[in-house]
Enzyme design. Sequence first.
Site, PDB file in Angstrom:
ATOM      1  N   TYR A 296       0.830  -1.207   0.000  1.00  0.00           N
ATOM      2  CA  TYR A 296       0.000   0.000   0.000  1.00  0.00           C
ATOM      3  C   TYR A 296       0.863   1.255   0.000  1.00  0.00           C
ATOM      4  CZ  TYR A 296      -3.458   3.496   1.316  1.00  0.00           C
ATOM      5  OH  TYR A 296      -4.245   4.610   1.333  1.00  0.00           O
ATOM      6  N   HIS A 297       1.917   1.264   0.792  1.00  0.00           N
ATOM      7  CA  HIS A 297       2.749   2.460   0.915  1.00  0.00           C
ATOM      8  C   HIS A 297       3.802   2.565  -0.182  1.00  0.00           C
ATOM      9  CE1 HIS A 297       1.029   3.910   4.643  1.00  0.00           C
ATOM     10  NE2 HIS A 297       1.098   2.692   5.158  1.00  0.00           N
TER      11      HIS A 297
END
Length: 388
Positions: A296-297
């Site tokens: 996600y990051h």
Amino acid sequence: MSDILNSAIAKVQSSRHAFCRFITANDTGKNGSHQAGFYIPKCAALLLFDKPGTKGENKSKLVKVKWQDDFVTDSRFIYYGQGTRNEYRITRFGKNFPFFEEENVGDLLIIAQESDDYYHGFVLQTDQEIDDFFAYFNLSPEMTNQLIDISQPISSEEQVHIRIQEVVSSYTDFPGTIQMAQLARDLYNNIHNITNTEISKNPDLQLLKWIDTEYCLFRGFEEKIYAPIYSKPFANCQELVQFSNAILNRRKSRAGKSLEHHLATIFTAAQLRFEEQVITENNKKPDFIFPSGEAYHNLSFPTDKLVFLGAKTTCKDRWRQVLNEANRIDIKYLFTLQQGISRNQLQEMKHEHLKLVVPEAYKSFFDKEFQPEIKTLGSFITMVKSKQ
């Protein structure tokens, strides 16, 4: 608790028979149904009549139902047994009956019998009221659409009952929520020989079975741990209130967390890559991110390969809470045990790019127009697998 909720609990406690179920689109006529009134399943026939109906015959009786401690309807209980029909209904509510509106889909209907021809009816409309009612009687959403077991026996299945007693006897206090959920799964899986293959084959069914087993297990712990306390007089009213609130708060806290634990076990059995409680923007913590927080990051990771899933036992009021929990992901998925929600709410969800995931058995409780948009747990897992 609200006055309506307190009254509903009191009337159910003192009733001969009591029943609850979620109001569906069929009840409000939004699915094209022309049936009149609320359908009552055959397992709850004793709510309406002293004896079940006889196939081949119709029978009915007139009753008064006091709704929300406010107004009374001269209603009719009827069993349709002629021809191909074999069903019970409550009919005749009057032209201005307020609970057949679209916004009532997903509300909790409660009927409590006071006497042969006098009943009390309640409709709980908020997640908090529904959760509090379930917590008080230690119910799960799967245990609706049937008579409420006011005596709250631990289990009707003797084998489960014996195993629960064995588990409870080895503890002196409540296990943590993770351990409680694990104990319930192990208990059910061992009795029914459930393997990871079986879990992956029918995740929707297994989830509901685990939830039911955990409620029975939790009752066992309550009886053991609380009995020495409530068997003695309380010094004053304040002590009694504090004790009652502690019980209700523990029930509500466990119910929400256990759903997440059971889902995580199902995702693991399905060999999905996921992470729980990933920290995202503004220190938000989504229940599940697929495949991971690291992905996600990582801004170079394809956004269309990321999946968000929130989990809430009921979601009539709470679904908006998940909308800003993962800004990179446009479409949010929300798993819920809610049985039906209004058309307007579903339209709002669609506008906000939120899609529901529900147990397969609950999908038919939602408006037919929106059912194609709603995923079962099984189809959600298949979708995530296709991205991984």
